[in-house]
Design an enzyme around this catalytic site. Structure first.
Site: not given
Lengths: 385, 385
Positions: A169, A180, A260, A385
């Site tokens: 992942k 990461t 991403e 957030s």
């Protein structure tokens, strides 16, 4: 097939409630032997998450019975409480499966600086243990996703009768010193700890360590390789190392392909460097240049930004001998204008940049990167957030 | 007032037609003496534009009679033709103003890898020379803009009767080793070349060199300081150096405030480092972390990304003693969760990050950076097309 492609392994992936959206978030991988050999590489970030500190200790013993992984929280920068939580997780796996906590690796991924909801995680371990299966590899791969849009698995099988498989992942904070990411590889080849370790370090050095999606190095990177010996075949070490490298390269490529917000996968090849170190330094500098990453996003073969990135390195080169090709068109020759930039076709997701340092005879080095997009900004400005 | 605030200087700024949109693109600054002392600092990028290579030679002589600057093209990575064009530009200024070409500095900014339209530039030099004026400083400041939305000038006047003034441009490719920028400073103080050089290097080291908007180092960075001696006042060296530093700090802050696509100016202060070098390394690592830059854009006090950036450095620190404040709220204490992150008010353009390394007694170091926004991506993916 993932981590259960090789014989001797069971796995499970479940939703323990760590993620507030109810998606799968807990994976368990168990090595049923007869061997329990293991090797691991971890982030080179000096700020290391609690599970990394724990698992480094576990790997020191050379044996791993089980790996428990969670998404939904990195358990990084969580102080003594975070380490206690990792320890408690390993103890819980040991209790449920009747194993030794000191041989249970733990890996976590998600937001930094938040403690894990242990009231969800510990019961989750019991549920996962109840679902362990020789067919559980895919579910485990799904449970470790964070912002990944797809789960990532790879398998290589030898004609000699053994298999290397794995899951990964990782979608952001992808940079050298390991992306990461969490990766678990398994094999049923009969290999001892030293041979596993050699194969894993050699493979990660030229695969995961050469992925640089966004220049950000994680606190949680973990790559584990477990050997069960269940095939009862002792492999040729060269063939085995190559199989591990292939699985790592396949998974690393999948990480870049799902980074991403990215719209382009950039293959940066540095040729004719004076040394491998020079080639890697130059490749990483190009990979991390935000202006170039924006240009690639805009399908603009802006080779001047490649040269300005090369110019910040300490590699051996003469600025007047640098050549740069983008998708095969040598748009920069001898440090100046080369072929017509309008010949460069950048419509496809994969973009190839070749940087010719004309400084030596080192083997080519390939670094993979992504473009910089508004979607990357959006995804990472709203993450916590 | 810009470069003509100090006595002894004339300047002009005109539209020569180098920019296709017809905006001003050529500036001329002339030192009318009696002194012609000059100092300069240039990009540390090893890929240097032709005008940088030229001006470094000129500055070697310690005297500069005039500076000619163009926007609309960087004249970088343009090979021998590019250097010939820079040389021809200096020769043209020399011819028109009856000066020595070897004492004329040249600076260029714009797209890399494109040769300058000399058929526009050389006639432009004649037009600019015809418009030289003691009130031309502002027009010169306007003519060096690229993607800058405003022109940037600053002035400090001493009670002793001398002045330091200057102009700057720079909006992208802003990183240490000088931001992508052109800066011309002038003074009428009676200062020799050695004293000018000392004041300029000391000032740039803690101002322009600590601006890191986007981590990208330019091929064209140039900061020049010219002294006319026209005030006939020999300044106190300490006061003079401080005035130069103030003008540089003012201009550097203006560069950050107008950086491409930015919505936040981030003041990163590193305290209690073991050394100034450690503090600078940590500040730059934080400044360049894309994930943090996205978080700041999203007004998210994501201190975990600060710690992960610190963790990639070689600075002395213990991960368990790190403290981080965002806008005065210590959201990270001892490497773990600190004060409530909801207390952090991030509505304003300026955001202050304090990283306490708890490792020593070095003086605080401040690095300025910007956030990462969709507008930055847009502006830089469409720049050359």
């Amino acid at each position: 097939m993932s981590v259960t492609a090789a014989k001797g392994f069971t796995a499970a992936g479940i939703a323990a409630g760590i993620k507030q959206n109810g998606n799968p978030d807990l994976a368990l991988v168990v090595n049923n032997g007869p061997r329990l050999a293991a090797a691991g590489v971890f982030t080179s970030n000096r700020v290391k998450a609690a599970p990394v500190l724990w698992s480094e200790q576990v790997l020191g013993g050379g044996q791993v019975q089980s790996v428990v992984l969670n998404s939904g929280g990195a358990n990084a920068c969580t102080g003594p409480k975070g380490f206690q939580d990792t320890h408690a997780t390993a103890e819980k796996v040991a209790e449920v499966l009747d194993l030794n906590a000191g041989e249970i690796a733990v890996a976590s991924t998600g937001l930094i600086g938040v403690t894990l909801p242990m009231d969800k995680l510990l019961p989750g371990v019991e549920s996962a243990a109840a679902q362990l299966s020789e067919h559980g590899g895919e579910k485990a791969a799904i449970a470790i996703k964070t912002t990944d849009t797809v789960h990532k698995t790879a398998v290589v099988t030898s004609e000699a009768g053994w298999t290397v498989g794995g899951m990964a992942k990782g979608a952001g904070m992808l940079a050298p010193g390991l992306a990461t990411m969490l990766v678990v590889l398994t094999t049923d080849a009969d290999v001892d700890t030293a041979a596993l370790d050699a194969a894993l370090r050699s493979a990660t050095r030229t695969t995961f360590d050469r992925v640089d999606s966004d220049g950000c190095m994680s606190t949680n990177d973990t790559v584990l390789l477990l050997a069960s010996g269940a095939s009862e075949v002792v492999p040729d070490q060269g063939e085995f190392a190559e199989a591990v490298r292939e699985v790592c390269a396949d998974l690393a490529r999948q990480l870049i392909g799902d980074a991403e917000g990215a719209s382009k996968d950039i293959r940066i090849e540095v040729i004719n460097a004076a040394s491998e170190e020079d080639a890697v330094e130059v490749g990483r500098s190009i990979a991390r240049n935000n202006l170039l990453k924006c240009a690639i996003h805009g399908e603009d073969p802006n080779w001047g930004r490649v040269l300005s990135a090369i110019g910040t390195t300490s590699a051996a080169f003469d600025p007047n001998r640098l050549n740069v090709a983008i998708n095969g068109v040598w748009v920069c020759k001898n440090g100046s204008v080369g072929e017509d930039r309008d010949k460069v076709d950048m419509r496809y997701r994969e973009v190839a940049i070749t940087a010719d340092l004309a400084a030596g005879t080192a083997e080519p080095v390939v670094i993979w990167a992504n473009d910089l997009t508004a979607e990357y900004v959006h995804e990472n400005s709203a993450y916590s957030s």
